[in-house]
Design a protein around this motif. Structure first.
Motif, short mmCIF file in Angstrom:
data_model
loop_
_atom_site.label_atom_id
_atom_site.label_comp_id
_atom_site.label_asym_id
_atom_site.label_seq_id
_atom_site.Cartn_x
_atom_site.Cartn_y
_atom_site.Cartn_z
N PRO A 126 23.14 0.82 9.43
CA PRO A 126 23.10 -0.39 10.39
C PRO A 126 21.73 -0.30 11.08
O PRO A 126 20.99 0.64 11.47
CB PRO A 126 24.08 -0.44 11.45
N ASN A 127 21.11 -1.48 11.63
CA ASN A 127 19.71 -1.43 12.13
C ASN A 127 18.67 -0.76 11.58
O ASN A 127 17.94 -0.29 12.14
CB ASN A 127 19.96 -1.16 13.61
N SER A 128 18.58 -0.78 10.33
CA SER A 128 17.79 -0.20 9.44
C SER A 128 16.90 -0.99 8.04
O SER A 128 17.53 -1.86 8.12
CB SER A 128 18.22 1.33 8.73
N ILE A 129 15.78 -0.64 8.10
CA ILE A 129 15.14 -1.15 6.64
C ILE A 129 14.80 -0.01 5.83
O ILE A 129 14.62 0.89 5.97
CB ILE A 129 13.89 -2.06 7.17
N VAL A 130 14.75 -0.44 4.32
CA VAL A 130 14.07 0.44 3.25
C VAL A 130 12.89 -0.26 2.90
O VAL A 130 12.89 -1.37 2.42
CB VAL A 130 15.17 0.47 2.20
N ILE A 131 12.03 0.64 2.65
CA ILE A 131 10.91 0.15 2.03
C ILE A 131 10.56 0.84 0.86
O ILE A 131 10.57 2.04 0.78
CB ILE A 131 9.34 0.70 2.93
N ASP A 132 10.49 0.28 -0.32
CA ASP A 132 10.52 0.88 -1.65
C ASP A 132 9.23 0.46 -2.35
O ASP A 132 9.03 -0.91 -2.71
CB ASP A 132 11.54 0.18 -2.46
N PRO A 133 8.55 1.31 -2.63
CA PRO A 133 7.15 1.37 -3.30
C PRO A 133 7.06 1.26 -4.62
O PRO A 133 6.26 1.81 -5.40
CB PRO A 133 6.26 2.57 -2.76
N ASP A 134 8.39 0.75 -5.39
CA ASP A 134 8.44 0.80 -6.66
C ASP A 134 8.89 2.06 -7.12
O ASP A 134 8.14 2.69 -8.25
CB ASP A 134 7.20 0.43 -7.43
#
Length: 395
Positions: free
Chosen positions: A182-190
């Motif tokens: 919860p209250n998180s984000i994910v950054i996916d650079p491919d």
């Protein structure tokens, strides 16, 4: 390339993919269920990505969603492809940064890509989410490049680049459990951890995906600059750039050198060229022995033939990167070392050969604030002697 049955099947499948035509299902079944895992990745998957053609991204998604559906019970190819079509569309951060408690940045798995691309995402995350915990999610070998950064924490996720399809997909449950918070984000650079965005690991609204194979379209911009532009558009961070922070002490050398080529021998030139080049470089020289095996034996041979004031380095890549950072010049083939030098502002000479297409070269060429000479054997010279003169002229 070995002329095996799996290779031939993979080449046939690749033809359909490149043509944008429906492929016969039996070709994919032969590779997925017939022991053609390595050929599928090496011949088809890597080729589709290396060309950096935007129209091939949906082709890859359709293909590999079928692979995932065949290997993970409960996953539906059509649903995976449809989700991918949604998350690949660029969007702007839609919530207050102070509401984000955790930011998970996925590793690209390969060392050079983690410097050139992932570190840009890490830099942006630190600047945009000043109150959040920032996590690097990926293999320990890549994490060591950033372990000296006190703003970062590590979520260890190992990924076998040479393993079977099952081995590569095994990371999914642990990855999903680690980042779906919860209250998180994910950054996916491919990332290969998600098979280039196909594996769902969190809520779609918490997921920010940089589709590096299509972003930038047909431009000639390198990936580091495209990553910087993407984080500016997505998170409003205008000055994110590549970096490393190993936290390791290192001695100084006039020149650091790597003749490593990963798993692509097409990047390598003749051994005699390497010997003569070492003789010309400012001394003392530190030559990396690379990944071991034949690569290390070759480094030992060329160092012995090149004469004095050449030391061999045999250690972790992070420790070598720390030495690159403190050197006055870096020289090597297209590899992770060049991206480290570029990120650190160290003058570098990159001998760039063996790339899949002109856009592959443009995307992967090193870029940074220091002086960069890029030597292309296909355009610079007709002989190794002329090439050597071109490289040494850069000195």
């Amino acid at each position: 390339m070995e002329n095996t049955s799996a290779d031939r099947t993979a080449q046939e499948l690749l033809k359909y993919c490149l043509a944008g035509a429906p492929w016969p299902e039996h070709l994919l079944d032969l590779l997925v269920h017939g022991g053609g895992d390595r050929a599928l990745f090496r011949v088809v998957v890597e080729r589709l990505g290396d060309l950096f053609e935007p129209h091939l991204c949906p082709v890859y998604a359709d293909l590999f969603s079928e692979v995932i559906a065949r290997k993970i019970p409960g996953q539906h190819a059509g649903h995976l492809a449809a989700r991918y079509d949604r998350v690949r569309r660029p969007r702007v951060l839609d919530r207050k940064p102070e509401a984000i408690q955790n930011v998970f940045v996925l590793s690209r798995v390969t060392l050079g890509a983690d410097v050139a691309i992932t570190s840009v995402m890490l830099d942006a995350a630190k600047k945009r989410f000043s109150n959040a915990e920032i996590y690097f999610v990926g293999p320990p070998k890549s994490w060591e490049l950033f372990a000296g950064d006190r703003r970062l924490q590590h979520v260890p996720i190992a990924y076998g680049r040479s393993g079977s399809i099952e081995d590569r997909l095994l990371v999914w449950p642990k990855l999903r459990e680690s980042v779906s918070v919860p209250n998180s984000i994910v950054i996916d650079p491919d990332s290969r951890l998600t098979q280039l965005g196909l594996l769902p690991i969190c809520r779609e609204e918490d997921y920010y995906f940089f589709e590096s194979r299509s972003y930038g379209g047909t431009s000639d911009e390198p990936l580091s600059r495209l990553a910087s532009r993407w984080v500016a558009e997505t998170f409003g961070v205008e000055d994110a750039k590549p970096y490393i922070r190993t936290g390791l002490e290192a001695p100084e050398f006039a020149t650091t050198v790597s003749f490593g080529v990963g798993d692509n021998p097409a990047k390598r030139l003749a051994e005699d060229f390497e010997v003569e080049l070492l003789k010309q470089l400012p001394k003392p020289v530190l030559l990396d022995k690379g990944a071991g095996g034949e690569e290390a034996e070759r480094a030992e041979r060329v160092a012995a033939k090149a004469g004095e004031n050449i030391s061999l380095f045999d250690g972790s890549f992070a420790a070598f990167a720390a030495r690159v950072e403190r050197s006055r010049l870096y020289v090597g083939y297209d590899s992770a070392g060049g991206h480290v030098a570029a990120a650190c502002g160290v003058p570098l000479i990159s001998i760039f050969a063996g790339f899949a297409s002109e856009r592959t070269f443009e995307r992967w060429r090193p870029t940074g604030c220091g002086k960069i000479w890029i030597i292309r054997p296909d355009k610079t010279a007709d002989s190794l002697g002329e090439l050597l003169r071109a490289v040494t002229a850069s000195l």
